[in-house]
Each structure stands twice: as C-alpha cells, then as structure tokens.
Design a protein around this motif. Structure first.
Motif, mmCIF file in Angstrom:
data_model
loop_
_atom_site.group_PDB
_atom_site.id
_atom_site.type_symbol
_atom_site.label_atom_id
_atom_site.label_comp_id
_atom_site.label_asym_id
_atom_site.label_seq_id
_atom_site.Cartn_x
_atom_site.Cartn_y
_atom_site.Cartn_z
ATOM 1 N N PHE A 151 0.646 -1.172 -0.022
ATOM 2 C CA PHE A 151 0.087 0.058 -0.027
ATOM 3 C C PHE A 151 0.812 1.308 0.028
ATOM 4 C CE2 PHE A 151 -2.523 -3.162 2.346
ATOM 5 C CZ PHE A 151 -3.676 -3.475 1.242
ATOM 6 N N ALA A 152 2.174 1.208 -0.732
ATOM 7 C CA ALA A 152 2.899 2.136 -0.686
ATOM 8 C C ALA A 152 2.405 3.522 -1.242
ATOM 9 C CB ALA A 152 4.271 1.790 -1.541
ATOM 10 N N ARG A 153 1.684 3.443 -2.198
ATOM 11 C CA ARG A 153 1.044 4.765 -2.840
ATOM 12 C C ARG A 153 0.233 5.226 -2.028
ATOM 13 N NH1 ARG A 153 -0.473 3.803 -8.909
ATOM 14 N NH2 ARG A 153 -0.710 6.009 -8.847
ATOM 15 N N ARG A 154 -0.742 4.759 -1.355
ATOM 16 C CA ARG A 154 -1.756 5.121 -0.450
ATOM 17 C C ARG A 154 -1.018 5.793 0.584
ATOM 18 N NH1 ARG A 154 -7.090 2.242 -0.235
ATOM 19 N NH2 ARG A 154 -7.263 3.078 1.856
ATOM 20 N N MET A 155 -0.045 5.387 1.242
ATOM 21 C CA MET A 155 0.596 5.698 2.395
ATOM 22 C C MET A 155 1.450 7.015 2.005
ATOM 23 S SD MET A 155 1.895 2.451 4.280
ATOM 24 C CE MET A 155 0.800 0.984 4.859
ATOM 25 N N ALA A 156 2.076 7.155 1.049
ATOM 26 C CA ALA A 156 2.693 8.214 0.540
ATOM 27 C C ALA A 156 1.634 9.335 0.377
ATOM 28 C CB ALA A 156 3.541 7.733 -0.708
ATOM 29 N N ALA A 157 0.619 9.138 -0.441
ATOM 30 C CA ALA A 157 -0.158 10.026 -0.523
ATOM 31 C C ALA A 157 -0.939 10.800 0.616
ATOM 32 C CB ALA A 157 -1.469 9.595 -1.547
ATOM 33 N N ALA A 158 -1.056 9.790 1.703
ATOM 34 C CA ALA A 158 -1.548 10.167 3.144
ATOM 35 C C ALA A 158 -0.633 11.046 3.898
ATOM 36 C CB ALA A 158 -1.871 8.981 3.863
ATOM 37 N N ILE A 159 0.698 10.793 3.692
ATOM 38 C CA ILE A 159 1.940 11.488 4.135
ATOM 39 C C ILE A 159 1.863 12.813 3.741
ATOM 40 C CG2 ILE A 159 4.322 11.744 4.449
ATOM 41 C CD1 ILE A 159 4.465 8.478 4.753
ATOM 42 N N VAL A 160 2.006 13.027 2.556
ATOM 43 C CA VAL A 160 2.024 14.384 1.684
ATOM 44 C C VAL A 160 0.835 15.163 2.072
ATOM 45 C CG1 VAL A 160 1.886 15.410 -0.501
ATOM 46 C CG2 VAL A 160 3.373 13.346 0.069
ATOM 47 N N ARG A 161 -0.412 14.575 2.201
ATOM 48 C CA ARG A 161 -1.562 15.174 2.431
ATOM 49 C C ARG A 161 -1.559 15.831 3.932
ATOM 50 N NH1 ARG A 161 -4.727 11.361 1.482
ATOM 51 N NH2 ARG A 161 -5.096 10.592 3.515
ATOM 52 N N GLU A 162 -1.150 14.877 4.863
ATOM 53 C CA GLU A 162 -1.101 15.216 6.439
ATOM 54 C C GLU A 162 -0.026 16.039 6.678
ATOM 55 O OE1 GLU A 162 -3.368 14.808 8.687
ATOM 56 O OE2 GLU A 162 -4.560 13.598 7.183
ATOM 57 N N ARG A 163 0.948 16.122 5.959
ATOM 58 C CA ARG A 163 2.241 17.151 6.246
ATOM 59 C C ARG A 163 1.587 18.515 5.881
ATOM 60 N NH1 ARG A 163 6.533 15.587 1.514
ATOM 61 N NH2 ARG A 163 5.756 16.806 -0.026
ATOM 62 N N ALA A 164 1.058 18.584 4.956
ATOM 63 C CA ALA A 164 0.385 20.018 4.475
ATOM 64 C C ALA A 164 -0.381 20.890 5.679
ATOM 65 C CB ALA A 164 -0.268 20.008 3.254
ATOM 66 N N VAL A 165 -1.177 19.365 6.617
ATOM 67 C CA VAL A 165 -1.993 20.276 7.705
ATOM 68 C C VAL A 165 -1.014 20.532 8.757
ATOM 69 C CG1 VAL A 165 -3.849 19.642 9.109
ATOM 70 C CG2 VAL A 165 -3.835 18.795 6.823
ATOM 71 N N GLU A 166 -0.171 19.846 9.136
ATOM 72 C CA GLU A 166 0.792 20.056 10.223
ATOM 73 C C GLU A 166 2.039 18.906 10.095
ATOM 74 O OE1 GLU A 166 0.917 18.761 15.070
ATOM 75 O OE2 GLU A 166 -1.093 18.494 13.935
ATOM 76 N N PRO A 167 3.219 19.562 10.391
ATOM 77 C CA PRO A 167 4.637 18.789 10.191
ATOM 78 C C PRO A 167 4.337 17.412 10.848
ATOM 79 C CG PRO A 167 5.003 21.207 10.738
ATOM 80 C CD PRO A 167 3.486 20.875 10.849
ATOM 81 N N ILE A 168 5.085 16.611 10.293
ATOM 82 C CA ILE A 168 4.980 15.099 10.681
ATOM 83 C C ILE A 168 6.441 15.197 11.284
ATOM 84 C CG2 ILE A 168 4.996 12.699 10.199
ATOM 85 C CD1 ILE A 168 3.454 13.149 7.692
ATOM 86 N N GLU A 169 6.462 15.237 12.675
ATOM 87 C CA GLU A 169 7.625 15.530 13.506
ATOM 88 C C GLU A 169 7.841 14.072 14.545
ATOM 89 O OE1 GLU A 169 7.461 19.263 14.715
ATOM 90 O OE2 GLU A 169 8.521 20.318 12.865
ATOM 91 N N THR A 170 7.042 13.320 14.736
ATOM 92 C CA THR A 170 6.941 12.226 15.902
ATOM 93 C C THR A 170 6.505 10.946 15.331
ATOM 94 O OG1 THR A 170 4.644 12.615 16.681
ATOM 95 C CG2 THR A 170 6.437 14.184 17.650
ATOM 96 N N THR A 171 7.058 9.965 15.939
ATOM 97 C CA THR A 171 6.901 8.662 15.644
ATOM 98 C C THR A 171 5.330 8.151 15.531
ATOM 99 O OG1 THR A 171 7.520 7.982 17.596
ATOM 100 C CG2 THR A 171 8.999 7.806 16.116
ATOM 101 N N ALA A 172 4.835 8.642 16.694
ATOM 102 C CA ALA A 172 3.505 8.334 16.728
ATOM 103 C C ALA A 172 2.575 9.193 15.821
ATOM 104 C CB ALA A 172 2.941 9.075 18.126
#
Length: 305
Positions: A151-172
């Motif tokens: 599910f690499a493409r789905r996960m990558a898309a979610a990461i890019v979408r969510e980082r626009a909302v708030e930086p992804i800076e923690t493991t949780a």
C-alpha cells in the motif's frame, strides 16, 4: 537491555585462531564482542566498528573501537595494519534493542518520540526532514522497495496530505497516518512496521552500505578467514545470500585467471534461532545467519604477518 542474537553459533563459526585478527563490524552494545574476546589469546587483535556514538560509549578497554560505518572497513583496516590479515569478520545487521527502546532515537512506532531514525544522529538528514520535502512518488518508491509495502502509494499520498496540515515530526504521528492508510492489517503485525523499516533503511543507506562492506570483505580476509553475517529481513538476507553464492561458484574451465576463480566457500546452510532462544528473545525470530570462508587462490601469496 540488548540480547545478542545467535551468540554461540556466530562466535563458534567466527573464531578459528585464538591468536588471530578479528573485526566486529556492528559493535552495538558489545554482546558479540565480549564473547569473541573471551575466546582470544592476549596476542590476538579485535577491532570493533559502530556508527552509533551511544554504542561506542559502551565499549570495552581490551579492544580498539572505531566510531565509523562499516562501509569504511578497508580504510580502517589499513589504519590498524590489518588489511588482508583478518581471520573473521562479523556483521550483525539491523537496529539493536537499546536503539528501538529509546524514544529519542525515533526508530520505533511503539514509543512516541522525535522522528529521527539516524544510526548516527550527527550525519545526514532525519526521517522527519526527509518526509517534510520528499515527493509522494519518491516516498512510495522507498516504502515499496525497502519495505515491500503493497500500500505504498496510499501511504505516501496520506503522508503528503497530512504534512500540509501539520508537520510530521514524531513517531506516533507517522504511525497514525500510515495505519489509517493501510486497509488490510496483517495479523500479528503493526500496520506501520513495513513503512518504518523502509524509511529507516533509506535514511541510513543500509543496503548500499551492506553491499559495500561485503565487497571489501574479500580483500580484508586472509585465506581461511570467515565472513559471518546475521540479517533480520529478507532484503538484507537476499544481498548476503547472493554475494556468498556468486563468489563461491566453482570455475568450470581450467586455467582461468585468479580473479575469475571462486573466492569463497559457503559453510553449511543458513541457520535460524532455536526454540529456546526465541522463547528468551522474541526479537530474534527473523534472524538468519550465513557463513562463508575465503579460499586460497592458486598462484596468490597471502600476507600473514
């Protein structure tokens, strides 16, 4: 506490001469190193390498420890006058239990902490820095290639979408994003397992480093010297298996030049931890140990000073 994996088997294969020269290319917390030292005579030499400064801090006064990557094996051996004279090289790949259990290192989705993942925090960019700017297609490629994540493409898309909302800076936060993008959780496995593995391997260049040190091992070992490798996932083990296989194929034609002759002999089949070890240390369940011995090439003269 770090429990060394397949300790007895690794050291039994590795140490063939109690007065020889040895290298522990992945010192970790020194479990294998201490067991090697216990087998060595006072005249023996042991070089330990690790690029994690916390691992080096846990060193032992009876050996030489270098804060470096095992990619630098050749130059380190030259520095210590051990090039071509090594009786045994041990590589215990992957991350250690102390690294996984320390939230500050950012390796594990089980503990919330800064999203770092670097083996050497003083070198390169962190996982958070990479995820903040990488393209979706590049993230997907890393998840697919190094994590075998379907599910690499789905996960990558979610990461890019969510980082626009708030930086992804923690493991949780990363684990939460990845889990939400995973529509089919594997039984008994956290949905972020493959993604965290993939990002860690990429950030540290682990597979390229492994391929590099294996090539250098051929020149490092003297004839009869042994290469012992413990790997923990299929990508690592595939590289080790192919390397040992390719360099142990017998020449089919007589009179071939030395560089075309087989350079290694595989010793036995791949070994896995026994039931007793797995009961003591469940993290050993994916370990695979492979061993090869360097052959003497006809016409070559070994320096065994």
């Amino acid at each position: 506490m770090h429990t060394p994996v397949m300790l007895q088997e690794a050291v039994d294969f590795l140490v063939t001469d109690s007065a020889g020269c040895y290298v522990d290319g992945t010192f970790g917390r020194g479990g294998h190193t201490r067991a090697i030292l216990a087998r060595l005579a006072p005249a023996a030499r042991l070089l330990a390498i690790d690029h994690d400064p916390e691992a080096i801090a846990a060193g032992h006064p009876r050996l030489v420890i270098e804060h470096a990557s095992f990619e630098e094996l050749g130059s380190l051996l030259e520095r210590h006058d051990m090039a071509g004279r090594v009786h045994g090289l041990l590589l215990d790949l992957g991350v250690s239990s102390p690294q996984l259990d320390d939230p500050g290192r950012g390796f594990s989705f089980l503990h919330d902490g800064p999203l770092d993942m670097r083996m050497n925090p003083g070198r390169g960019i962190s996982a958070a820095q990479w995820l903040a700017r990488a393209r979706a297609e590049d993230i997907a490629q890393v998840l697919r290639e190094y994590g075998e994540e379907r599910f690499a493409r789905r996960m990558a898309a979610a990461i890019v979408r969510e980082r626009a909302v708030e930086p992804i800076e923690t493991t949780a936060r990363l684990a939460q994003i990845v889990a939400a993008a995973n529509p089919a959780w594997e039984k008994g496995k956290h949905p972020a397992t493959r993604a965290f593995q993939a990002i860690r391997i990429y950030i540290n260049g682990e597979l390229d480093a492994l391929a590099s040190v294996l090539r250098q091992a051929l020149a490092a070992l003297l004839p009869g010297g042994r290469l012992v490798v413990i790997s923990f996932h299929s990508l690592e083990d595939r590289i080790v298996k192919r390397f040992m296989r390719d360099h142990s194929r017998a020449a089919q034609q007589p009179g071939l030049p030395a560089f075309l002759q087989p350079q290694l002999k595989r010793l036995g089949k791949a070994l896995r931890p026994g039931a007793e070890e797995l009961e003591r240390n469940p993290r050993a369940r994916s370990a695979v140990l492979r061993v090869a011995e360097k052959l003497a090439v006809a016409g070559a003269v070994a320096d065994v000073r």
